[in-house]
Design a protein around this motif. Structure first.
Motif, PDB file in Angstrom:
ATOM      1  N   LEU A 223       0.837  -1.198   0.000  1.00  0.00           N
ATOM      2  CA  LEU A 223       0.000   0.000   0.000  1.00  0.00           C
ATOM      3  C   LEU A 223       0.873   1.250   0.000  1.00  0.00           C
ATOM      4  O   LEU A 223       0.602   2.222  -0.719  1.00  0.00           O
ATOM      5  CB  LEU A 223      -0.909  -0.021   1.229  1.00  0.00           C
ATOM      6  CG  LEU A 223      -2.085   0.957   1.272  1.00  0.00           C
ATOM      7  CD1 LEU A 223      -3.079   0.653   0.163  1.00  0.00           C
ATOM      8  CD2 LEU A 223      -2.791   0.856   2.628  1.00  0.00           C
TER       9      LEU A 223
ATOM     10  N   GLY B 199      -5.567   4.312   5.783  1.00  0.00           N
ATOM     11  CA  GLY B 199      -5.442   3.300   4.740  1.00  0.00           C
ATOM     12  C   GLY B 199      -6.550   3.407   3.710  1.00  0.00           C
ATOM     13  O   GLY B 199      -6.308   3.331   2.496  1.00  0.00           O
TER      14      GLY B 199
ATOM     15  N   PRO C 107      -0.714   5.930   3.882  1.00  0.00           N
ATOM     16  CA  PRO C 107      -0.442   4.556   4.330  1.00  0.00           C
ATOM     17  C   PRO C 107       0.735   4.467   5.298  1.00  0.00           C
ATOM     18  O   PRO C 107       0.786   3.545   6.119  1.00  0.00           O
ATOM     19  CB  PRO C 107      -0.157   3.808   3.023  1.00  0.00           C
ATOM     20  CG  PRO C 107       0.240   4.853   2.046  1.00  0.00           C
ATOM     21  CD  PRO C 107      -0.522   6.075   2.430  1.00  0.00           C
TER      22      PRO C 107
END
Length: 471
Positions: free
Chosen positions: A192, A342, A378
């Motif tokens: 990510l 996230g 992230p």
């Protein structure tokens, strides 16, 4: 304030700082290997340019991660000698393998990759980056296996004569169910981060240099990174769900603290927002989603989730008088910040893909601004995830076996810990500035020009040519 408080702050600061580099290294090593594989299979020059471009950013980050990671090991002997003495027999095995095998693969084959351009056969050179990437991921697994012992001790016995934990089953340590789910969850979080950086740099160049000959390369990088982010975010959710169920089994207090659940409930509701009393002993106000916490914790919408107060009473009876409750606001909000940051990164990736539908080039300044902050999201999610993981285990340094206060070095004074804490913080702040400037400088430079330099005589034998950094 005493030496224990400062030692905890020092370990927390250095660990979170080190982990800013780890996920980018883990994810970017594989993405660079994929880009080079695409070039090897297709011969398309844009993949070679992207390989060298993002490879340079990977190397900068890798070097900084190695430097900051070395400090972690020193702290075990310096500030946490009693903990090291207690758990050294367990930690020694996975950390030794990490150093001897995983780090060896990383350092050796990254060196071959850096200096092997046009010197190694293409397949051997491609293999070197893949082996380095595998070594990086293996390194993560062995470290997570060691950390998982702190969350869920397995494969050991306590020697009654020495009071130390002794290894009895190394396979059990490596196959700890906490490690088996934490590893894919950490990898997904790492991709990510890496995917977000690929998107940010590609989007910036694509929108700022619309008429560049390399626009196609940046467009591919932006789409590639966006898909990596979306797939990774999906895997983070899936592995996080499994991790939550295992956490409820082995560390029920951590799950209760994550949700601000004070009393045992069946079914249990997920807290969107909870306001507790100042002493953290009861709930004052809450906005909840019915049945969701039971499902997240047990897999059953009507499952029982134990509350903070009931678990505190149970632990006090089992382990003796004292508080076994972590700092509720820290666990509650770090858990939510982890999820929110996230998901925000995934939302931006989705917008980036949508803005490029049917071959369009994004023009929105707001999208560019969102893209520029995208890698930070992230990174924050990963950092808050580790804060939650470690703070949620408190007051245990090894759950059920050793309290954090019992692991600190007895011979280290407050002055000594403050001195090292201050020194490390200043050094890390300096390194942070250097890292940021290097990444920005080389990211702005764009993909390299692969046109051969006529001043270089390629007819000379390799032994006569000076050894040069490939970038």
């Amino acid at each position: 304030m005493d030496a224990l408080d400062v030692a905890r702050w020092q370990f927390g600061v250095t660990t979170v700082y080190h982990f800013l580099f780890v996920p980018l290294t883990i994810g970017l090593s594989v993405l660079v290997a994929i880009l080079q594989t695409l070039w090897h299979r297709t011969g398309n020059e844009r993949y070679l340019k992207l390989t060298k471009f993002y490879g340079k950013l990977f190397l900068i980050n890798f070097a900084m991660g190695v430097v900051t990671g070395i400090v972690q090991e020193f702290q075990f002997g310096m500030n946490w000698s009693d903990y090291s003495r207690f758990v050294g027999d367990i930690f020694g095995a996975p950390l030794a393998i990490e150093a001897l095998v995983a780090f060896f693969l990383e350092s050796t084959f990254i060196g071959l990759w850096i200096f092997g351009w046009d010197r190694l056969p293409k397949r051997a050179h491609l293999a070197s980056i893949w082996i380095a990437a595998i070594g990086t991921n293996l390194s993560a697994y062995f470290i997570l296996a060691a950390n998982s012992f702190m969350q869920n001790p397995v494969g050991y016995r306590i020697n009654p004569d020495t009071g130390r934990a002794e290894l009895t089953d190394f396979v059990a340590v490596l196959t700890n169910k906490v490690a088996l789910i934490t590893f894919p969850h950490t990898l997904a979080g790492s991709f990510l981060v890496a995917g977000s950086l690929v998107v940010t740099v590609g989007l910036w160049h694509m929108m700022r240099n619309r008429d560049s000959a390399d626009t196609g390369a940046y467009r591919f990088a932006t789409k590639f990174g966006s898909w990596v982010v979306l797939v990774s975010a999906t895997l983070v959710v899936i592995t996080g769900d499994i991790q939550g169920k295992i956490m409820t089994q082995v560390q029920p207090m951590k799950m209760a603290a994550a949700e601000g659940l004070y009393t045992t409930e069946s079914p249990a509701s997920f807290s969107v927002l909870t306001v507790g009393s100042l002493d953290g002993s009861r709930e004052l106000f809450a906005i909840k989603i019915p049945y969701l916490l039971s499902y997240l914790g047990t897999g059953d919408p009507n499952g029982t989730v134990h509350g903070i107060n009931d678990l505190q009473a149970q632990y006090a009876s089992q382990y003796g008088a004292g508080s076994y409750t972590p700092i509720i606001p820290v666990t509650y909000w770090s858990f939510r910040f982890m999820i929110a940051f996230g998901l925000a990164a995934a939302a931006i990736a989705l917008l980036v893909l949508w803005s490029q539908r049917k071959g369009r080039t994004p023009t929105s300044r707001w999208l560019l601004r969102a893209g520029l902050v995208m890698p930070v999201l992230p990174l924050l999610a990963n950092s808050f995830g580790w804060i939650f993981t470690e703070m949620g285990r408190q007051p245990w340094i090894v759950f059920g076996e050793m309290l954090t206060r019992d692991g600190v070095s007895r011979s280290v004074s407050l002055t000594e810990v403050l001195t090292s804490f201050t020194a490390f913080t200043l050094i890390y702040a300096t390194l942070a500035v250097i890292e940021f400037k290097l990444l920005v400088r080389y990211a702005r430079a764009g993909v390299p020009d692969l046109t051969p330099d006529p001043a270089i005589d390629d007819s000379r034998d390799d032994a006569e040519r000076p050894l040069a950094f490939a970038y």
